[in-house]
Design a protein around this motif. Structure first.
Motif, PDB file in Angstrom:
ATOM      1  N   LYS A  75     -30.092   8.744  48.484  1.00  0.00           N
ATOM      2  CA  LYS A  75     -29.840   9.582  47.302  1.00  0.00           C
ATOM      3  C   LYS A  75     -28.372   9.507  46.884  1.00  0.00           C
ATOM      4  CE  LYS A  75     -33.475  13.038  47.479  1.00  0.00           C
ATOM      5  NZ  LYS A  75     -33.841  13.002  46.082  1.00  0.00           N
ATOM      6  N   LEU A  76     -27.484   9.521  47.874  1.00  0.00           N
ATOM      7  CA  LEU A  76     -26.058   9.427  47.558  1.00  0.00           C
ATOM      8  C   LEU A  76     -25.715   8.064  46.959  1.00  0.00           C
ATOM      9  CD1 LEU A  76     -24.608  11.196  50.720  1.00  0.00           C
ATOM     10  CD2 LEU A  76     -24.669  12.100  48.385  1.00  0.00           C
ATOM     11  N   ASN A  77     -26.394   7.031  47.419  1.00  0.00           N
ATOM     12  CA  ASN A  77     -26.194   5.700  46.860  1.00  0.00           C
ATOM     13  C   ASN A  77     -26.672   5.666  45.403  1.00  0.00           C
ATOM     14  OD1 ASN A  77     -25.628   2.736  47.180  1.00  0.00           O
ATOM     15  ND2 ASN A  77     -27.824   2.636  46.778  1.00  0.00           N
ATOM     16  N   THR A  78     -27.835   6.232  45.147  1.00  0.00           N
ATOM     17  CA  THR A  78     -28.379   6.281  43.789  1.00  0.00           C
ATOM     18  C   THR A  78     -27.456   7.061  42.859  1.00  0.00           C
ATOM     19  OG1 THR A  78     -30.635   6.123  44.630  1.00  0.00           O
ATOM     20  CG2 THR A  78     -30.387   7.013  42.411  1.00  0.00           C
ATOM     21  N   ALA A  79     -26.802   8.093  43.398  1.00  0.00           N
ATOM     22  CA  ALA A  79     -25.890   8.912  42.599  1.00  0.00           C
ATOM     23  C   ALA A  79     -24.473   8.328  42.545  1.00  0.00           C
ATOM     24  CB  ALA A  79     -25.840  10.331  43.163  1.00  0.00           C
ATOM     25  N   ASN A  80     -24.312   7.096  43.062  1.00  0.00           N
ATOM     26  CA  ASN A  80     -23.006   6.412  43.080  1.00  0.00           C
ATOM     27  C   ASN A  80     -21.927   7.178  43.847  1.00  0.00           C
ATOM     28  OD1 ASN A  80     -23.861   4.127  41.577  1.00  0.00           O
ATOM     29  ND2 ASN A  80     -23.775   5.396  39.736  1.00  0.00           N
ATOM     30  N   ILE A  81     -22.335   7.897  44.890  1.00  0.00           N
ATOM     31  CA  ILE A  81     -21.386   8.614  45.736  1.00  0.00           C
ATOM     32  C   ILE A  81     -21.039   7.766  46.963  1.00  0.00           C
ATOM     33  CG2 ILE A  81     -21.077  10.674  47.186  1.00  0.00           C
ATOM     34  CD1 ILE A  81     -22.868  12.139  45.108  1.00  0.00           C
ATOM     35  N   ILE A  82     -22.029   7.044  47.466  1.00  0.00           N
ATOM     36  CA  ILE A  82     -21.838   6.121  48.592  1.00  0.00           C
ATOM     37  C   ILE A  82     -22.374   4.762  48.179  1.00  0.00           C
ATOM     38  CG2 ILE A  82     -22.698   5.498  50.890  1.00  0.00           C
ATOM     39  CD1 ILE A  82     -22.478   8.335  51.744  1.00  0.00           C
ATOM     40  N   ASP A  83     -21.625   3.720  48.485  1.00  0.00           N
ATOM     41  CA  ASP A  83     -22.058   2.346  48.229  1.00  0.00           C
ATOM     42  C   ASP A  83     -22.462   1.725  49.563  1.00  0.00           C
ATOM     43  OD1 ASP A  83     -22.454  -0.287  47.535  1.00  0.00           O
ATOM     44  OD2 ASP A  83     -20.424  -0.610  46.776  1.00  0.00           O
ATOM     45  N   LEU A  84     -23.719   1.342  49.694  1.00  0.00           N
ATOM     46  CA  LEU A  84     -24.229   0.767  50.944  1.00  0.00           C
ATOM     47  C   LEU A  84     -23.505  -0.506  51.343  1.00  0.00           C
ATOM     48  CD1 LEU A  84     -28.073   1.278  50.451  1.00  0.00           C
ATOM     49  CD2 LEU A  84     -26.471   2.723  51.708  1.00  0.00           C
ATOM     50  N   GLU A  85     -22.909  -1.176  50.378  1.00  0.00           N
ATOM     51  CA  GLU A  85     -22.191  -2.425  50.641  1.00  0.00           C
ATOM     52  C   GLU A  85     -20.738  -2.196  51.079  1.00  0.00           C
ATOM     53  OE1 GLU A  85     -23.474  -5.478  50.719  1.00  0.00           O
ATOM     54  OE2 GLU A  85     -25.451  -4.769  50.132  1.00  0.00           O
ATOM     55  N   SER A  86     -20.288  -0.956  51.049  1.00  0.00           N
ATOM     56  CA  SER A  86     -18.905  -0.664  51.428  1.00  0.00           C
ATOM     57  C   SER A  86     -18.705  -0.791  52.930  1.00  0.00           C
ATOM     58  CB  SER A  86     -18.524   0.762  51.025  1.00  0.00           C
ATOM     59  OG  SER A  86     -18.500   0.880  49.638  1.00  0.00           O
ATOM     60  N   PRO A  87     -17.554  -1.312  53.328  1.00  0.00           N
ATOM     61  CA  PRO A  87     -17.238  -1.328  54.757  1.00  0.00           C
ATOM     62  C   PRO A  87     -17.020   0.101  55.249  1.00  0.00           C
ATOM     63  CG  PRO A  87     -15.596  -2.565  53.480  1.00  0.00           C
ATOM     64  CD  PRO A  87     -16.536  -1.929  52.512  1.00  0.00           C
ATOM     65  N   ILE A  88     -17.420   0.361  56.490  1.00  0.00           N
ATOM     66  CA  ILE A  88     -17.259   1.719  57.017  1.00  0.00           C
ATOM     67  C   ILE A  88     -15.784   2.104  57.110  1.00  0.00           C
ATOM     68  CG2 ILE A  88     -19.473   1.703  58.202  1.00  0.00           C
ATOM     69  CD1 ILE A  88     -17.958   1.315  60.851  1.00  0.00           C
ATOM     70  N   LYS A  89     -14.909   1.117  57.253  1.00  0.00           N
ATOM     71  CA  LYS A  89     -13.471   1.394  57.320  1.00  0.00           C
ATOM     72  C   LYS A  89     -12.956   2.034  56.034  1.00  0.00           C
ATOM     73  CE  LYS A  89     -10.616  -0.234  60.267  1.00  0.00           C
ATOM     74  NZ  LYS A  89      -9.836   0.489  61.251  1.00  0.00           N
ATOM     75  N   GLN A  90     -13.660   1.833  54.917  1.00  0.00           N
ATOM     76  CA  GLN A  90     -13.258   2.464  53.658  1.00  0.00           C
ATOM     77  C   GLN A  90     -13.323   3.984  53.791  1.00  0.00           C
ATOM     78  OE1 GLN A  90     -15.220   0.972  50.101  1.00  0.00           O
ATOM     79  NE2 GLN A  90     -15.236   3.018  49.217  1.00  0.00           N
ATOM     80  N   TYR A  91     -14.298   4.476  54.524  1.00  0.00           N
ATOM     81  CA  TYR A  91     -14.483   5.914  54.699  1.00  0.00           C
ATOM     82  C   TYR A  91     -13.851   6.424  55.995  1.00  0.00           C
ATOM     83  CZ  TYR A  91     -17.875   5.364  50.957  1.00  0.00           C
ATOM     84  OH  TYR A  91     -18.476   5.079  49.765  1.00  0.00           O
ATOM     85  N   LEU A  92     -13.798   5.553  56.995  1.00  0.00           N
ATOM     86  CA  LEU A  92     -13.301   5.940  58.320  1.00  0.00           C
ATOM     87  C   LEU A  92     -12.215   4.962  58.768  1.00  0.00           C
ATOM     88  CD1 LEU A  92     -16.792   6.569  59.984  1.00  0.00           C
ATOM     89  CD2 LEU A  92     -15.336   8.248  58.841  1.00  0.00           C
ATOM     90  N   PRO A  93     -11.041   5.018  58.149  1.00  0.00           N
ATOM     91  CA  PRO A  93     -10.000   4.038  58.466  1.00  0.00           C
ATOM     92  C   PRO A  93      -9.484   4.115  59.901  1.00  0.00           C
ATOM     93  CG  PRO A  93      -9.155   5.747  57.009  1.00  0.00           C
ATOM     94  CD  PRO A  93     -10.631   5.962  57.124  1.00  0.00           C
ATOM     95  N   PHE A  94      -9.744   5.221  60.568  1.00  0.00           N
ATOM     96  CA  PHE A  94      -9.270   5.416  61.934  1.00  0.00           C
ATOM     97  C   PHE A  94     -10.188   4.807  62.996  1.00  0.00           C
ATOM     98  CE2 PHE A  94     -11.738   8.986  60.418  1.00  0.00           C
ATOM     99  CZ  PHE A  94     -12.712   9.126  61.405  1.00  0.00           C
ATOM    100  N   ILE A  95     -11.336   4.265  62.595  1.00  0.00           N
ATOM    101  CA  ILE A  95     -12.300   3.703  63.537  1.00  0.00           C
ATOM    102  C   ILE A  95     -11.784   2.373  64.079  1.00  0.00           C
ATOM    103  CG2 ILE A  95     -14.627   2.713  63.726  1.00  0.00           C
ATOM    104  CD1 ILE A  95     -14.845   5.631  63.490  1.00  0.00           C
ATOM    105  N   HIS A  96     -11.879   2.203  65.384  1.00  0.00           N
ATOM    106  CA  HIS A  96     -11.476   0.943  66.015  1.00  0.00           C
ATOM    107  C   HIS A  96     -12.491   0.548  67.079  1.00  0.00           C
ATOM    108  CE1 HIS A  96      -7.588   1.084  64.074  1.00  0.00           C
ATOM    109  NE2 HIS A  96      -7.481   2.339  64.459  1.00  0.00           N
ATOM    110  N   ILE A  97     -12.699  -0.757  67.214  1.00  0.00           N
ATOM    111  CA  ILE A  97     -13.461  -1.299  68.336  1.00  0.00           C
ATOM    112  C   ILE A  97     -12.630  -2.437  68.918  1.00  0.00           C
ATOM    113  CG2 ILE A  97     -15.720  -0.608  67.447  1.00  0.00           C
ATOM    114  CD1 ILE A  97     -16.153  -3.524  66.601  1.00  0.00           C
ATOM    115  N   SER A  98     -13.127  -3.030  69.990  1.00  0.00           N
ATOM    116  CA  SER A  98     -12.333  -4.056  70.674  1.00  0.00           C
ATOM    117  C   SER A  98     -12.026  -5.259  69.777  1.00  0.00           C
ATOM    118  CB  SER A  98     -13.035  -4.505  71.955  1.00  0.00           C
ATOM    119  OG  SER A  98     -14.325  -4.988  71.650  1.00  0.00           O
ATOM    120  N   ASP A  99     -12.953  -5.638  68.909  1.00  0.00           N
ATOM    121  CA  ASP A  99     -12.738  -6.750  67.975  1.00  0.00           C
ATOM    122  C   ASP A  99     -12.317  -6.161  66.629  1.00  0.00           C
ATOM    123  OD1 ASP A  99     -13.055  -8.736  65.997  1.00  0.00           O
ATOM    124  OD2 ASP A  99     -14.613  -9.746  67.143  1.00  0.00           O
ATOM    125  N   HIS A 100     -11.034  -6.168  66.352  1.00  0.00           N
ATOM    126  CA  HIS A 100     -10.506  -5.523  65.144  1.00  0.00           C
ATOM    127  C   HIS A 100     -11.057  -6.122  63.855  1.00  0.00           C
ATOM    128  CE1 HIS A 100      -7.837  -3.195  67.597  1.00  0.00           C
ATOM    129  NE2 HIS A 100      -7.390  -4.292  68.184  1.00  0.00           N
TER     130      HIS A 100
END
Length: 191
Positions: A75-100
């Motif tokens: 629903k959020l995608n349909t309402a143009n609030i969230i884009d399914l194609e967006s990288p998660i780092k766009q919303y959560l820039p603080f997220i890190h895993i071993s392979d940057h």
């Protein structure tokens, strides 16, 4: 088929499933938007104890919540609030895993489809501890990449959970509040 026959058949099937699966207990309800048509409880709350399941017994909903969360993201995608194609780092820039570099390629659609490329059940042993999502996120650098995002299915409870802070950031509502609002109003009145 009449509603009465449907309820009788459903209740009979429920009792058989419980018997064959050795389930300690369950509650089964058939509801419409206006009324509860049937509510039956079976068995005990815990194996070996005599505390019976009743209409007030709380059960974990487990992965059923993924269905509601995915529907909300749609629903959020349909309402143009969230884009399914967006990288998660766009919303959560603080997220890190071993392979940057890998984390930069994981998209929202990968979280929802369990195709993040992170090993199956990473951090699962901690997922049921009384710790916050932020504490789990802090352990993400210990996870390992096993494939490129979108290439292979790897069931992931913890990685899927990242969708909650993404929804909160995109919509300005915590997931629980947003689910309550979306249940009551059109998407337009929630933004």
């Amino acid at each position: 088929m009449e509603i009465t026959n449907l309820i009788d058949n459903f209740e009979a099937i429920s009792a058989k499933i419980i018997a064959c699966c050795n389930a300690p207990g369950v509650a089964v309800a058939i509801v419409t938007p206006k009324e509860i048509l049937s509510l039956k409880t079976y068995g005990v709350r815990h194996l070996g104890k005599k505390e019976y399941v009743n209409q007030d017994t709380l059960f974990r909903v487990a992965s059923l919540s993924k269905i509601f969360t995915s529907a909300l993201v749609s629903k959020l995608n349909t309402a143009n609030i969230i884009d399914l194609e967006s990288p998660i780092k766009q919303y959560l820039p603080f997220i890190h895993i071993s392979d940057h570099n890998h984390i930069n390629r994981i998209k929202i659609k990968n979280l929802l489809s369990h195709t993040s490329g992170i090993a199956t059940y990473s951090l699962e042993s901690k997922a049921y501890l009384p710790i916050s999502l932020n504490e789990l996120i802090a352990d993400l650098p210990t996870t390992r990449k096993v494939s490129e995002p979108g290439k292979m299915f790897h069931y992931q409870n913890v990685i899927f959970s990242l969708i909650a802070p993404i929804i909160s950031k995109a919509s300005s509502f915590p997931l629980a509040i947003f689910l309550q609002k979306i249940a009551r109003y059109k998407i337009d009145s929630c933004t």
